[in-house]
Design an enzyme around this catalytic site. Sequence first.
Site, mmCIF file in Angstrom:
data_model
loop_
_atom_site.group_PDB
_atom_site.id
_atom_site.type_symbol
_atom_site.label_atom_id
_atom_site.label_comp_id
_atom_site.label_asym_id
_atom_site.label_seq_id
_atom_site.Cartn_x
_atom_site.Cartn_y
_atom_site.Cartn_z
ATOM 1 N N ASP A 15 0.915 -1.246 0.253
ATOM 2 C CA ASP A 15 -0.131 -0.578 -0.168
ATOM 3 C C ASP A 15 0.867 1.242 -0.264
ATOM 4 O O ASP A 15 2.151 1.120 -0.447
ATOM 5 C CB ASP A 15 -0.969 -0.123 1.056
ATOM 6 C CG ASP A 15 -0.362 0.565 2.558
ATOM 7 O OD1 ASP A 15 0.607 0.372 2.624
ATOM 8 O OD2 ASP A 15 -1.301 0.447 3.390
ATOM 9 N N HIS A 16 -0.118 2.699 0.365
ATOM 10 C CA HIS A 16 1.219 4.026 0.245
ATOM 11 C C HIS A 16 2.051 3.413 1.444
ATOM 12 O O HIS A 16 3.244 4.014 1.223
ATOM 13 C CB HIS A 16 0.093 4.528 0.449
ATOM 14 C CG HIS A 16 -0.873 4.701 1.460
ATOM 15 N ND1 HIS A 16 -2.052 3.956 1.376
ATOM 16 C CD2 HIS A 16 -0.695 5.619 2.234
ATOM 17 C CE1 HIS A 16 -2.022 3.709 2.636
ATOM 18 N NE2 HIS A 16 -1.632 4.868 3.588
ATOM 19 N N CYS A 72 3.211 -3.421 3.635
ATOM 20 C CA CYS A 72 1.931 -1.711 4.176
ATOM 21 C C CYS A 72 2.490 -1.498 5.326
ATOM 22 O O CYS A 72 4.496 -1.478 5.374
ATOM 23 C CB CYS A 72 0.754 -2.423 4.610
ATOM 24 S SG CYS A 72 0.514 -3.769 6.145
ATOM 25 N N GLY A 73 2.445 -0.580 5.946
ATOM 26 C CA GLY A 73 2.792 0.358 6.945
ATOM 27 C C GLY A 73 3.641 -0.941 8.486
ATOM 28 O O GLY A 73 5.121 -0.236 8.852
ATOM 29 N N THR A 74 2.710 -1.301 8.675
ATOM 30 C CA THR A 74 3.154 -3.026 10.044
ATOM 31 C C THR A 74 3.814 -3.907 9.705
ATOM 32 O O THR A 74 4.347 -4.715 10.259
ATOM 33 C CB THR A 74 2.434 -3.501 11.492
ATOM 34 O OG1 THR A 74 1.308 -2.675 10.317
ATOM 35 C CG2 THR A 74 2.794 -1.294 11.615
ATOM 36 N N GLY A 75 2.966 -4.309 7.955
ATOM 37 C CA GLY A 75 2.860 -5.635 7.911
ATOM 38 C C GLY A 75 1.428 -6.928 8.325
ATOM 39 O O GLY A 75 1.317 -7.856 7.818
ATOM 40 N N GLY A 77 -1.239 -5.585 8.991
ATOM 41 C CA GLY A 77 -2.636 -5.698 7.885
ATOM 42 C C GLY A 77 -2.732 -6.816 6.529
ATOM 43 O O GLY A 77 -3.355 -7.246 6.371
ATOM 44 N N HIS A 105 9.848 -24.038 9.488
ATOM 45 C CA HIS A 105 8.757 -24.142 10.709
ATOM 46 C C HIS A 105 7.663 -24.499 9.346
ATOM 47 O O HIS A 105 7.141 -24.864 10.606
ATOM 48 C CB HIS A 105 9.002 -23.881 11.998
ATOM 49 C CG HIS A 105 10.951 -23.951 12.884
ATOM 50 N ND1 HIS A 105 10.199 -23.948 14.239
ATOM 51 C CD2 HIS A 105 11.727 -24.473 12.542
ATOM 52 C CE1 HIS A 105 11.772 -24.767 14.382
ATOM 53 N NE2 HIS A 105 12.470 -24.179 13.414
ATOM 54 N N ARG A 139 8.798 -32.743 11.443
ATOM 55 C CA ARG A 139 7.444 -32.772 12.636
ATOM 56 C C ARG A 139 6.905 -31.383 12.185
ATOM 57 O O ARG A 139 5.248 -30.915 12.408
ATOM 58 C CB ARG A 139 7.665 -32.095 14.255
ATOM 59 C CG ARG A 139 9.195 -31.460 14.342
ATOM 60 C CD ARG A 139 9.679 -31.420 15.492
ATOM 61 N NE ARG A 139 10.296 -30.007 16.060
ATOM 62 C CZ ARG A 139 11.996 -29.726 15.421
ATOM 63 N NH1 ARG A 139 12.428 -30.535 14.678
ATOM 64 N NH2 ARG A 139 12.169 -28.368 15.745
ATOM 65 N N HIS A 140 7.715 -30.454 11.556
ATOM 66 C CA HIS A 140 6.496 -28.996 11.165
ATOM 67 C C HIS A 140 5.765 -29.071 10.079
ATOM 68 O O HIS A 140 4.688 -28.461 9.751
ATOM 69 C CB HIS A 140 7.932 -27.994 10.654
ATOM 70 C CG HIS A 140 8.485 -27.423 11.295
ATOM 71 N ND1 HIS A 140 8.947 -27.345 12.860
ATOM 72 C CD2 HIS A 140 10.083 -27.904 11.432
ATOM 73 C CE1 HIS A 140 9.800 -27.593 13.669
ATOM 74 N NE2 HIS A 140 11.135 -27.623 12.997
#
Length: 166
Positions: A15-16, A72-75, A77, A105, A139-140
């Site tokens: 995004d922006h 995005c701003g933080t990841g 959203g 993992h 196991r993962h």
Amino acid sequence: MSDPSPKPRIAVGADHAGFHVKEAVKRFLHEQGYAIQDVGTDSEASVDYPDFARQVAEKVARGEAELGVLVCGTGMGMAIAANKVPGIRAAVAHDALTARLARQHNDANVLAIGGRVLDEAAALAIVREFLNAQFEGGRHQRRVDKISALETTRPETEQAARSGNH
Ligand code: RB5
């Protein structure tokens, strides 16, 4: 003979708030020889991140790209939206170790990063670590299969969950 491990195709979107980091990620991926599909956005004009999360997630889910990178701003959203698409395991990473472990993992197929919380160098280090890591299976795999099963499982009633009667 064909290359035994061709580079994954990468779908990218932002995004922006993530646009400037997406452009840096694209330059990096291009230099490294990855095939890139950029769904936008193409400027810092305000847009809605779910529109871009959806496009990248659907490309990965359809097999048009092996991996996705969303900014995005933080990841957050981007990851929340991308994870609504069946088959997508989107991981937010603000550091390289988390990014590596998300592949090793969790078999994450989308990386979500934040243009407002990372500088370009940190973002590129995280992307590099994510792309260089391999899912470890074992196991993962069992745990990832249980995540996949949640996509088709109806929530238990509270009573059934308490009684274990299911
Ligand atoms: C946009 O202002 C911002 O909310 C978005 O980029 C993102 O950080 C949301 O998770």
